[in-house]
Design a protein around this motif. Structure first.
Motif, mmCIF file in Angstrom:
data_model
loop_
_atom_site.group_PDB
_atom_site.id
_atom_site.type_symbol
_atom_site.label_atom_id
_atom_site.label_comp_id
_atom_site.label_asym_id
_atom_site.label_seq_id
_atom_site.Cartn_x
_atom_site.Cartn_y
_atom_site.Cartn_z
ATOM 1 N N PRO A 145 0.717 -1.066 0.094
ATOM 2 C CA PRO A 145 -0.038 -0.009 -0.092
ATOM 3 C C PRO A 145 0.950 1.284 -0.177
ATOM 4 O O PRO A 145 1.877 1.385 0.636
ATOM 5 N N PRO A 146 0.536 2.481 -0.648
ATOM 6 C CA PRO A 146 1.315 3.580 -0.853
ATOM 7 C C PRO A 146 1.136 4.249 0.599
ATOM 8 O O PRO A 146 0.272 4.110 1.430
ATOM 9 N N GLU A 147 2.160 5.442 0.729
ATOM 10 C CA GLU A 147 1.941 6.211 1.947
ATOM 11 C C GLU A 147 0.617 7.019 1.668
ATOM 12 O O GLU A 147 0.182 7.374 0.606
ATOM 13 N N PRO A 148 -0.139 6.796 2.844
ATOM 14 C CA PRO A 148 -1.397 7.466 2.758
ATOM 15 C C PRO A 148 -1.354 8.975 2.038
ATOM 16 O O PRO A 148 -0.390 9.824 2.347
ATOM 17 N N GLY A 149 -1.953 9.354 0.910
ATOM 18 C CA GLY A 149 -2.032 10.601 0.353
ATOM 19 C C GLY A 149 -1.269 10.598 -0.674
ATOM 20 O O GLY A 149 -1.208 11.704 -1.624
ATOM 21 N N SER A 150 -0.161 9.797 -0.810
ATOM 22 C CA SER A 150 0.962 9.810 -2.007
ATOM 23 C C SER A 150 0.595 9.856 -3.469
ATOM 24 O O SER A 150 0.900 10.407 -4.120
ATOM 25 N N VAL A 151 -0.474 8.764 -3.652
ATOM 26 C CA VAL A 151 -1.013 8.330 -4.810
ATOM 27 C C VAL A 151 -1.884 9.582 -5.072
ATOM 28 O O VAL A 151 -2.170 10.042 -6.273
ATOM 29 N N ALA A 152 -2.958 9.852 -4.089
ATOM 30 C CA ALA A 152 -4.051 10.829 -4.415
ATOM 31 C C ALA A 152 -3.357 11.989 -4.844
ATOM 32 O O ALA A 152 -4.151 12.810 -5.662
ATOM 33 N N ALA A 153 -2.261 12.419 -4.279
ATOM 34 C CA ALA A 153 -1.865 14.048 -4.533
ATOM 35 C C ALA A 153 -1.211 13.991 -6.102
ATOM 36 O O ALA A 153 -1.159 14.931 -6.739
ATOM 37 N N ARG A 154 -1.091 12.804 -6.907
ATOM 38 C CA ARG A 154 -0.638 12.787 -8.061
ATOM 39 C C ARG A 154 -1.635 12.646 -9.213
ATOM 40 O O ARG A 154 -1.553 12.837 -10.393
ATOM 41 N N ILE A 155 -2.897 12.543 -8.763
ATOM 42 C CA ILE A 155 -4.154 12.066 -9.677
ATOM 43 C C ILE A 155 -4.603 13.514 -10.081
ATOM 44 O O ILE A 155 -5.038 14.412 -9.253
ATOM 45 N N ARG A 156 -4.929 13.385 -11.304
ATOM 46 C CA ARG A 156 -5.705 14.676 -11.913
ATOM 47 C C ARG A 156 -6.939 14.247 -12.621
ATOM 48 O O ARG A 156 -6.905 12.913 -13.343
ATOM 49 N N VAL A 157 -8.001 14.551 -12.589
ATOM 50 C CA VAL A 157 -9.289 14.343 -13.182
ATOM 51 C C VAL A 157 -9.057 15.214 -14.492
ATOM 52 O O VAL A 157 -9.163 16.341 -14.469
ATOM 53 N N GLN A 158 -9.522 14.641 -15.539
ATOM 54 C CA GLN A 158 -9.547 15.229 -17.007
ATOM 55 C C GLN A 158 -10.338 14.606 -17.877
ATOM 56 O O GLN A 158 -10.680 13.369 -17.734
ATOM 57 N N ALA A 159 -10.704 15.291 -18.977
ATOM 58 C CA ALA A 159 -11.559 14.571 -20.010
ATOM 59 C C ALA A 159 -10.408 14.247 -21.038
ATOM 60 O O ALA A 159 -9.698 14.749 -21.721
ATOM 61 N N LEU A 160 -10.648 12.802 -21.425
ATOM 62 C CA LEU A 160 -9.946 12.235 -22.385
ATOM 63 C C LEU A 160 -10.747 12.257 -23.649
ATOM 64 O O LEU A 160 -12.028 11.978 -23.606
ATOM 65 N N PRO A 161 -10.342 12.287 -24.912
ATOM 66 C CA PRO A 161 -11.053 12.090 -26.005
ATOM 67 C C PRO A 161 -11.280 10.476 -26.144
ATOM 68 O O PRO A 161 -10.446 9.782 -25.722
ATOM 69 N N ALA A 162 -12.178 10.396 -27.228
ATOM 70 C CA ALA A 162 -12.238 9.016 -27.630
ATOM 71 C C ALA A 162 -10.891 8.502 -28.506
ATOM 72 O O ALA A 162 -10.265 9.196 -29.258
ATOM 73 N N ILE A 163 -10.693 7.123 -28.213
ATOM 74 C CA ILE A 163 -9.534 6.660 -28.781
ATOM 75 C C ILE A 163 -9.944 5.463 -29.651
ATOM 76 O O ILE A 163 -10.680 4.449 -29.319
ATOM 77 N N HIS A 164 -9.457 5.661 -30.994
ATOM 78 C CA HIS A 164 -9.800 4.219 -31.944
ATOM 79 C C HIS A 164 -8.714 3.430 -31.886
ATOM 80 O O HIS A 164 -7.730 3.761 -32.208
ATOM 81 N N LEU A 165 -9.023 2.313 -31.396
ATOM 82 C CA LEU A 165 -8.052 1.183 -31.100
ATOM 83 C C LEU A 165 -7.910 0.119 -31.905
ATOM 84 O O LEU A 165 -9.035 -0.505 -32.277
ATOM 85 N N ARG A 166 -6.824 -0.607 -32.331
ATOM 86 C CA ARG A 166 -6.762 -1.963 -32.957
ATOM 87 C C ARG A 166 -6.007 -2.571 -32.056
ATOM 88 O O ARG A 166 -5.049 -2.355 -31.506
ATOM 89 N N TYR A 167 -6.508 -3.814 -31.649
ATOM 90 C CA TYR A 167 -6.215 -4.526 -30.549
ATOM 91 C C TYR A 167 -6.256 -6.134 -30.761
ATOM 92 O O TYR A 167 -6.963 -6.472 -31.563
ATOM 93 N N GLN A 168 -5.212 -6.818 -29.713
ATOM 94 C CA GLN A 168 -5.590 -8.163 -29.558
ATOM 95 C C GLN A 168 -6.135 -8.389 -28.311
ATOM 96 O O GLN A 168 -5.748 -7.711 -27.175
ATOM 97 N N ARG A 169 -6.945 -9.397 -28.083
ATOM 98 C CA ARG A 169 -7.644 -9.791 -27.139
ATOM 99 C C ARG A 169 -7.189 -10.931 -26.207
ATOM 100 O O ARG A 169 -6.784 -11.937 -26.843
ATOM 101 N N PHE A 170 -6.778 -10.719 -25.037
ATOM 102 C CA PHE A 170 -6.172 -11.993 -24.292
ATOM 103 C C PHE A 170 -7.062 -12.559 -23.240
ATOM 104 O O PHE A 170 -7.629 -11.628 -22.403
ATOM 105 N N PHE A 171 -7.220 -13.788 -23.349
ATOM 106 C CA PHE A 171 -8.091 -14.371 -22.350
ATOM 107 C C PHE A 171 -7.451 -15.253 -21.383
ATOM 108 O O PHE A 171 -6.400 -15.974 -21.779
ATOM 109 N N GLY A 172 -7.745 -15.448 -20.140
ATOM 110 C CA GLY A 172 -7.172 -16.365 -19.146
ATOM 111 C C GLY A 172 -5.715 -16.042 -18.781
ATOM 112 O O GLY A 172 -4.777 -16.946 -18.528
ATOM 113 N N GLN A 173 -5.312 -14.866 -19.146
ATOM 114 C CA GLN A 173 -3.718 -14.683 -18.625
ATOM 115 C C GLN A 173 -3.846 -13.365 -17.736
ATOM 116 O O GLN A 173 -4.676 -12.391 -18.112
ATOM 117 N N SER A 174 -2.909 -13.354 -16.921
ATOM 118 C CA SER A 174 -2.876 -12.139 -16.096
ATOM 119 C C SER A 174 -1.187 -11.971 -15.456
ATOM 120 O O SER A 174 -0.525 -13.087 -15.632
#
Length: 300
Positions: A145-174
């Motif tokens: 776990p991070p130090e309390p507040g250390s990650v929160a201090a780095r987060i910014r909320v912003q509007a992201l545009p739509a992204i058109h993606l060409r992708y491969q799908r992976f199942f059963g892997q992590s």
């Protein structure tokens, strides 16, 4: 499994199933949309995912419900059951307990955390990494776990545009297996000339990774743009909207730390379960990875 045009058609059907998770499942219509008979569609679907189409959709409905129970405390259990396609509260209660070994009420009151840690185990700690096979230590390391507040201090909320993606799908892997698979995919596409070194790559997960075991992981990884057609790849558009973003460089932060150090502690934003988790990664001239994690959020 190497995707084919046949599998790409199934990708589209699976995305349709996700978008209509609350609607009745018409197997015949799904099969027709992929240009198959019902029998052949279900057989091919099972070969790809390890589940029948009906079972796959049932599990997705339950995970969506689990997601909403955690992040939408003001919505009644009955409403969530209905929104996730269950015909009655009794049917939902039975299915939920079979899947998660507890009632929806117990889950909402904090049972989700014990399930995440005990049933899913380390998978609940995994975010989306792209690491070379000789550099897996960061992935295999236990979550801290991070130090309390250390990650929160780095987060910014912003509007992201739509992204058109060409992708491969992976199942059963992590974890490490998924990381290596993604790195192999990058190397293959660079060798083919589809992408250049330094190209941004996007990893996409449509559900809460903490509630999804390895067998059921469904992860899309690819690149933006409209390069020459390739029937082995799926195409999708990542929706625009508000995202909580965490930049990183020379490290591999985890979505879990964003949940626990920011999302669960603030009052203005909550998770939007209708849009995916997104990771962007790119390799700099020095060979180091950098990018951001993005949680889909909406105002409370």
């Amino acid at each position: 499994m190497k995707p084919t045009s046949r599998v790409s058609r199934l990708y589209e059907v699976m995305d349709l199933m996700l978008d209509s998770v609350g609607d009745p499942l018409a197997l015949k219509n799904l099969a027709a949309s992929a240009s198959y008979s019902s029998f052949h569609f279900d057989r091919i679907f099972r070969e790809l995912t390890g589940f029948s189409a009906v079972e796959y959709q049932r599990k997705r409905r339950l995970r969506r419900a689990a997601h909403l129970l955690r992040h939408e405390p003001d919505v009644s259990v009955l409403r969530i059951a209905q929104d996730c396609g269950f015909p009655s509260n009794a049917a939902f209660a039975k299915a939920f307990k079979q899947q998660f070994a507890m009632s929806a009420k117990a889950w909402r009151e904090g049972g989700w955390r014990s399930y995440m840690d005990q049933q899913v185990g380390r998978e609940s700690d995994v975010s989306f990494f792209v690491a070379e096979p000789n550099n897996l230590a960061v992935i295999l390391a236990p979550y801290c776990p991070p130090e309390p507040g250390s990650v929160a201090a780095r987060i910014r909320v912003q509007a992201l545009p739509a992204i058109h993606l060409r992708y491969q799908r992976f199942f059963g892997q992590s974890g490490a297996a998924l990381s290596i698979a993604c790195n192999d995919f990058i190397c293959e596409r660079e060798r083919r000339g589809d992408t250049a070194p330094g190209t941004p790559w996007y990893g996409v997960f449509d559900e809460d990774p903490g509630f999804t075991g390895e067998r059921e992981y469904c992860y899309d990884f690819g690149f933006a743009g409209d390069s020459r057609p390739d029937p082995s790849l799926g195409t999708r558009t990542l929706p625009a909207g508000s995202y909580a973003c965490l930049d990183f460089a020379g490290e591999w932060p985890r979505f879990r730390s964003m949940y626990e150090d920011w999302l669960d502690r603030q009052e203005f934003w909550r998770l939007d379960s209708t849009r995916p988790h997104i990771q962007k990664v790119e390799r700099g001239l020095d060979g180091a990875w950098r990018g951001w994690l993005a949680l889909p959020v909406k105002k409370r």
